[in-house]
Write a protein that holds these residues in place. Structure first.
Motif, mmCIF file in Angstrom:
data_model
loop_
_atom_site.group_PDB
_atom_site.id
_atom_site.type_symbol
_atom_site.label_atom_id
_atom_site.label_comp_id
_atom_site.label_asym_id
_atom_site.label_seq_id
_atom_site.Cartn_x
_atom_site.Cartn_y
_atom_site.Cartn_z
ATOM 1 N N GLY A 1 10.607 1.737 -68.780
ATOM 2 C CA GLY A 1 11.375 0.536 -68.484
ATOM 3 C C GLY A 1 12.776 0.585 -69.064
ATOM 4 N N LEU A 2 12.884 1.053 -70.290
ATOM 5 C CA LEU A 2 14.190 1.168 -70.932
ATOM 6 C C LEU A 2 15.080 2.146 -70.169
ATOM 7 N N SER A 3 14.527 3.272 -69.788
ATOM 8 C CA SER A 3 15.331 4.333 -69.178
ATOM 9 C C SER A 3 15.716 4.007 -67.744
ATOM 10 N N GLU A 4 14.819 3.356 -67.009
ATOM 11 C CA GLU A 4 15.163 2.958 -65.643
ATOM 12 C C GLU A 4 16.301 1.943 -65.671
ATOM 13 N N THR A 5 16.249 1.004 -66.618
ATOM 14 C CA THR A 5 17.331 0.037 -66.769
ATOM 15 C C THR A 5 18.627 0.734 -67.165
ATOM 16 N N LEU A 6 18.520 1.639 -68.126
ATOM 17 C CA LEU A 6 19.699 2.378 -68.584
ATOM 18 C C LEU A 6 20.405 3.071 -67.429
ATOM 19 N N ALA A 7 19.642 3.667 -66.536
ATOM 20 C CA ALA A 7 20.234 4.395 -65.407
ATOM 21 C C ALA A 7 21.135 3.503 -64.575
ATOM 22 N N GLY B 1 27.938 4.140 -63.501
ATOM 23 C CA GLY B 1 29.362 4.007 -63.263
ATOM 24 C C GLY B 1 30.234 4.755 -64.246
ATOM 25 N N PHE B 2 29.654 5.201 -65.345
ATOM 26 C CA PHE B 2 30.386 5.987 -66.337
ATOM 27 C C PHE B 2 30.238 7.493 -66.103
ATOM 28 N N GLY B 3 29.546 7.864 -65.019
ATOM 29 C CA GLY B 3 29.317 9.279 -64.755
ATOM 30 C C GLY B 3 28.139 9.848 -65.521
ATOM 31 N N ILE B 4 27.274 8.969 -66.031
ATOM 32 C CA ILE B 4 26.122 9.397 -66.827
ATOM 33 C C ILE B 4 24.851 9.262 -65.995
ATOM 34 N N ASN B 5 24.093 10.337 -65.899
ATOM 35 C CA ASN B 5 22.805 10.333 -65.208
ATOM 36 C C ASN B 5 21.663 10.200 -66.209
ATOM 37 N N VAL B 6 20.573 9.644 -65.746
ATOM 38 C CA VAL B 6 19.366 9.491 -66.563
ATOM 39 C C VAL B 6 18.187 10.052 -65.789
ATOM 40 N N THR B 7 17.372 10.851 -66.461
ATOM 41 C CA THR B 7 16.133 11.364 -65.878
ATOM 42 C C THR B 7 14.980 11.093 -66.835
ATOM 43 N N ILE B 8 13.890 10.599 -66.279
ATOM 44 C CA ILE B 8 12.667 10.381 -67.052
ATOM 45 C C ILE B 8 11.715 11.526 -66.728
ATOM 46 N N VAL C 1 18.777 20.242 -65.613
ATOM 47 C CA VAL C 1 20.035 20.110 -66.349
ATOM 48 C C VAL C 1 21.224 20.538 -65.489
ATOM 49 N N ASP C 2 21.013 21.508 -64.613
ATOM 50 C CA ASP C 2 22.094 22.015 -63.769
ATOM 51 C C ASP C 2 22.290 21.220 -62.479
ATOM 52 N N ALA C 3 21.378 20.309 -62.172
ATOM 53 C CA ALA C 3 21.440 19.584 -60.899
ATOM 54 C C ALA C 3 22.665 18.676 -60.842
ATOM 55 N N GLU C 4 23.342 18.701 -59.705
ATOM 56 C CA GLU C 4 24.504 17.832 -59.522
ATOM 57 C C GLU C 4 24.085 16.371 -59.401
ATOM 58 N N ASN C 5 22.963 16.138 -58.742
ATOM 59 C CA ASN C 5 22.420 14.784 -58.595
ATOM 60 C C ASN C 5 20.963 14.775 -59.061
ATOM 61 N N PRO C 6 20.743 14.749 -60.372
ATOM 62 C CA PRO C 6 19.373 14.832 -60.881
ATOM 63 C C PRO C 6 18.564 13.592 -60.541
ATOM 64 N N PRO C 7 17.244 13.751 -60.396
ATOM 65 C CA PRO C 7 16.395 12.607 -60.048
ATOM 66 C C PRO C 7 16.216 11.670 -61.236
ATOM 67 N N LEU C 8 15.899 10.415 -60.936
ATOM 68 C CA LEU C 8 15.579 9.473 -62.001
ATOM 69 C C LEU C 8 14.263 9.850 -62.669
ATOM 70 N N ARG C 9 13.318 10.348 -61.882
ATOM 71 C CA ARG C 9 12.012 10.720 -62.433
ATOM 72 C C ARG C 9 11.634 12.122 -61.962
ATOM 73 N N LEU C 10 10.956 12.849 -62.853
ATOM 74 C CA LEU C 10 10.462 14.178 -62.490
ATOM 75 C C LEU C 10 9.157 14.443 -63.220
ATOM 76 N N PHE C 11 8.085 14.679 -62.458
ATOM 77 C CA PHE C 11 6.827 15.120 -63.043
ATOM 78 C C PHE C 11 6.950 16.582 -63.443
ATOM 79 N N LEU C 12 6.241 16.963 -64.487
ATOM 80 C CA LEU C 12 6.040 18.365 -64.834
ATOM 81 C C LEU C 12 4.548 18.641 -64.756
#
Length: 272
Positions: free
Chosen positions: A157-163, A168-175, A229-240
């Protein structure tokens, strides 16, 4: 071009594996651990490419100081990997106040402090990528991990909100949401409650489900993290891992079915 990666909880497991993978390809790494002696092999092998910092993420002032040391050393922080955390095994009724607070302090507040500390750096430089270590149990729960599940739901919840706040600052977030992997997460890194006999059948069923075939190979995650880390448009969520998606699809199908079944009650509760 080399990136600067800041990784918490780098003493073992995913954190150390990923730190070494970044170093091997020429990136700069700031690796934090409660005991920096666990990083001696990396500092000996990679010299000035790694900055090993002693850090307990529960200490907010020390977290901000660590970010400052990192920027003084490398000038920027391109990627933060909030990996520090541990698992607490035990039924909810068994969990003491101290155990519950310690779990939330590290897994949620520790992650929050590091996130808050790095944001001014990333805003100033106009780019950044914050990778938050959640878990598949941040979206679907398992018994005997109740407070741990809760901590990862909080991270989600915190990270989805953060994204939404920092895009707008050019910062991406991935969970990042790993399923089980054969690290020592359930061993030396874990904590356990004092068991109550009444929950032994639940505990036995949980243990019976932990078959070897469900655990992924930790080393296999490094390529995925490098690509992320290298992705230009990283996903909000990624399973491993291969277990997570089929399980979560079934969980969400069940949730949707329940919401649909009770939708008349839900709509009536709206009042107009």
């Amino acid at each position: 071009m080399a990136k600067t990666i800041f990784i918490t909880g780098a003493s073992r497991g995913f954190g150390k594996l990923w730190a070494e993978a970044f170093l091997k390809r020429g990136d700069n790494v700031v690796a934090t651990a409660r005991d920096t002696n666990t990083l001696n092999d990396l500092t000996a092998a990679y010299g000035d490419k790694i900055l090993a910092l002693q850090l307990d993420v529960n200490n907010r002032a020390d977290v901000f100081a660590a970010i400052e040391k990192a920027t003084q050393k490398f000038g920027s922080i391109d990627t933060l990997i909030n990996n520090a955390g541990y698992g607490l095994f035990g039924a909810i009724e068994e969990t003491t106040e101290a155990e519950a607070r310690a779990q939330i302090e590290t897994n949620v507040f520790g992650l929050l402090w590091v996130t808050q500390a790095v944001l001014p750096v990333m805003r100033k430089q106009g780019h950044g990528h914050i990778i938050q270590l959640s878990s598949v149990v941040g979206v679907a729960t398992l018994p005997i991990l109740g407070v741990y599940n809760a901590s990862k739901f909080a991270v989600e919840g915190l990270s989805e909100t953060l994204a939404t706040e920092v895009k707008g600052f050019g910062i991406n977030v991935t969970i990042l949401e790993p399923n089980g992997f054969a690290t020592d997460w359930a061993g030396a890194s874990a904590a356990s409650t004092t068991p109550m006999d009444v929950y032994q059948p639940v505990r036995d069923a949980f243990q019976a489900g932990l078959t070897d075939d469900i655990f992924g190979v930790p080393e296999a995650t490094t390529d995925a993290v490098l690509k992320l880390v290298d992705a230009e448009n990283p996903p909000l969520r990624l399973f491993l891992g291969k277990i997570a998606l089929p399980w979560v699809k079934q969980v969400y199908a069940d949730r949707l079915a329940t919401w649909e079944e009770w939708n008349d009650v839900s709509v009536a509760a709206h009042g107009k």
